[in-house]
Design a protein around this motif. Structure first.
Motif, PDB file in Angstrom:
ATOM      1  N   ASP A  89      -7.219   1.541  -3.564  1.00  0.00           N
ATOM      2  CA  ASP A  89      -7.242   0.768  -2.317  1.00  0.00           C
ATOM      3  C   ASP A  89      -8.592   0.920  -1.619  1.00  0.00           C
ATOM      4  O   ASP A  89      -8.725   1.552  -0.570  1.00  0.00           O
ATOM      5  CB  ASP A  89      -6.111   1.236  -1.403  1.00  0.00           C
TER       6      ASP A  89
ATOM      7  N   TYR B  34     -11.926 -13.327  -4.138  1.00  0.00           N
ATOM      8  CA  TYR B  34     -11.743 -12.944  -2.737  1.00  0.00           C
ATOM      9  C   TYR B  34     -12.337 -11.575  -2.394  1.00  0.00           C
ATOM     10  O   TYR B  34     -12.611 -11.291  -1.226  1.00  0.00           O
ATOM     11  CB  TYR B  34     -10.261 -12.936  -2.376  1.00  0.00           C
ATOM     12  N   HIS B  35     -12.517 -10.722  -3.396  1.00  0.00           N
ATOM     13  CA  HIS B  35     -12.963  -9.360  -3.104  1.00  0.00           C
ATOM     14  C   HIS B  35     -14.187  -8.939  -3.920  1.00  0.00           C
ATOM     15  O   HIS B  35     -14.609  -7.785  -3.836  1.00  0.00           O
ATOM     16  CB  HIS B  35     -11.810  -8.382  -3.352  1.00  0.00           C
TER      17      HIS B  35
ATOM     18  N   ARG C  95       0.844  -1.184   0.000  1.00  0.00           N
ATOM     19  CA  ARG C  95       0.000   0.000   0.000  1.00  0.00           C
ATOM     20  C   ARG C  95       0.887   1.245   0.000  1.00  0.00           C
ATOM     21  O   ARG C  95       1.853   1.333   0.758  1.00  0.00           O
ATOM     22  CB  ARG C  95      -0.918   0.000   1.221  1.00  0.00           C
TER      23      ARG C  95
ATOM     24  N   PRO D   2      -9.346  -5.734   1.931  1.00  0.00           N
ATOM     25  CA  PRO D   2      -8.672  -6.204   3.144  1.00  0.00           C
ATOM     26  C   PRO D   2      -7.760  -7.390   2.850  1.00  0.00           C
ATOM     27  O   PRO D   2      -8.102  -8.280   2.071  1.00  0.00           O
ATOM     28  CB  PRO D   2      -9.836  -6.610   4.060  1.00  0.00           C
ATOM     29  N   ARG D   3      -6.567  -7.363   3.442  1.00  0.00           N
ATOM     30  CA  ARG D   3      -5.595  -8.454   3.336  1.00  0.00           C
ATOM     31  C   ARG D   3      -5.148  -8.714   1.899  1.00  0.00           C
ATOM     32  O   ARG D   3      -4.592  -9.772   1.597  1.00  0.00           O
ATOM     33  CB  ARG D   3      -6.161  -9.743   3.958  1.00  0.00           C
ATOM     34  N   PHE D   4      -5.343  -7.760   1.030  1.00  0.00           N
ATOM     35  CA  PHE D   4      -4.965  -7.977  -0.364  1.00  0.00           C
ATOM     36  C   PHE D   4      -3.459  -8.201  -0.511  1.00  0.00           C
ATOM     37  O   PHE D   4      -3.018  -8.983  -1.354  1.00  0.00           O
ATOM     38  CB  PHE D   4      -5.388  -6.788  -1.230  1.00  0.00           C
ATOM     39  N   THR D   5      -2.685  -7.530   0.304  1.00  0.00           N
ATOM     40  CA  THR D   5      -1.229  -7.653   0.183  1.00  0.00           C
ATOM     41  C   THR D   5      -0.728  -9.029   0.597  1.00  0.00           C
ATOM     42  O   THR D   5       0.455  -9.334   0.410  1.00  0.00           O
ATOM     43  CB  THR D   5      -0.522  -6.581   1.039  1.00  0.00           C
ATOM     44  N   MET D   6      -1.600  -9.873   1.147  1.00  0.00           N
ATOM     45  CA  MET D   6      -1.200 -11.222   1.543  1.00  0.00           C
ATOM     46  C   MET D   6      -1.275 -12.215   0.388  1.00  0.00           C
ATOM     47  O   MET D   6      -0.744 -13.312   0.470  1.00  0.00           O
ATOM     48  CB  MET D   6      -2.094 -11.711   2.690  1.00  0.00           C
ATOM     49  N   HIS D   7      -1.920 -11.839  -0.705  1.00  0.00           N
ATOM     50  CA  HIS D   7      -2.093 -12.760  -1.825  1.00  0.00           C
ATOM     51  C   HIS D   7      -0.772 -12.999  -2.566  1.00  0.00           C
ATOM     52  O   HIS D   7       0.077 -12.109  -2.650  1.00  0.00           O
ATOM     53  CB  HIS D   7      -3.131 -12.223  -2.812  1.00  0.00           C
ATOM     54  N   ASN D   8      -0.655 -14.192  -3.110  1.00  0.00           N
ATOM     55  CA  ASN D   8       0.532 -14.559  -3.898  1.00  0.00           C
ATOM     56  C   ASN D   8       0.242 -14.252  -5.366  1.00  0.00           C
ATOM     57  O   ASN D   8      -0.401 -15.022  -6.065  1.00  0.00           O
ATOM     58  CB  ASN D   8       0.851 -16.041  -3.707  1.00  0.00           C
TER      59      ASN D   8
END
Length: 238
Positions: A149, A172-173, A106, A153-159
């Motif tokens: 943005d 997911y979103h 972000r 939520p938690r988007f930065t956790m995705h591979n």
């Protein structure tokens, strides 16, 4: 075969046959069903089937031989990155591998941005990532992506190295691309791009700037793509 409202039937026939070739249902050297058989399979007319086969031939998927029919051939090295379905869908049979240059993070929008942002977007900030895509082992696509943005939520956790960006957003979103605009031109490769693509500096590369509108208000996807066309050409169908 289900026909989407507003979609020409020849295009649906084309897409289904292309999908079967891409998946290996029809292999190189196989003879496609005759025009008469295709007419029966898709409940349509010969002109419609011929138009679909013509598009497959233009993209190199089949060779049409008089007296024999349509034979599946090895597609030329074309990439369908102009499609709004994304790079993963656009590489067809080619092997695609992704290397993350910058994992999702972000950050505020750049001070100078190539697209006009709404007041809400500016306030929300962006999620930024960059990836280098290898097609059949060759560094071919470098992509920088900014996403508004909003409700991610938690988007930065995705591979994003192993999964499609569009699939992640959808599954997911609940974010789906609805329409978009893209600007395309050729530029000379900078030293950084030349090193990345393993080509000589100043060689021409394809540059694309893309703005995609989604089903969520003020959530846009902005992509800046650079394509090494030394080994591949760019293709698409309409």
């Amino acid at each position: 075969m289900q026909r989407s409202s507003g979609t020409p039937l020849y295009k649906k026939v084309f897409e289904e046959l292309k999908s079967k070739i891409d998946s290996g249902y029809y292999e190189i050297g196989d003879l496609l069903p005759s025009e008469n058989d295709l007419c029966k399979m898709y409940f349509t007319t010969r002109p419609t089937v011929r138009q679909a086969l013509g598009d497959l031939s233009n993209l190199g998927y089949i060779v049409r031989q008089h007296g024999k029919g349509s034979i599946v051939s090895e597609p030329k090295n074309g990439l369908g990155i102009l499609s709004l379905k994304g790079s993963t869908a656009g590489v067809g049979k080619h092997d695609l591998r992704t290397s993350m240059i910058t994992k999702p993070v972000r950050r505020p929008w750049p001070e100078k941005f190539d697209f006009e942002l709404s007041a809400e977007e500016k306030e929300l900030g962006s999620v930024y990532l960059s990836r280098l895509r290898y097609v059949d082992g060759l560094p071919t696509l470098f992509e920088e992506t900014y996403i508004s943005d909003k409700n991610l939520p938690r988007f930065t956790m995705h591979n994003l190295a192993k999964n499609s960006l569009f699939d992640i957003l959808k599954n997911y979103h609940q974010v789906e691309v609805k329409e978009g605009e893209q600007r395309i031109w050729a530029i000379e490769a900078s030293l950084e791009l030349a090193k990345m693509f393993d080509i000589e500096a100043n060689k021409p590369v394809l540059h694309m700037k893309r703005r995609l509108k989604t089903n969520t208000k003020n959530l846009f996807i902005y992509s800046f793509l650079y394509c090494n066309t030394q080994d591949f050409f760019i293709q698409d169908y309409f």
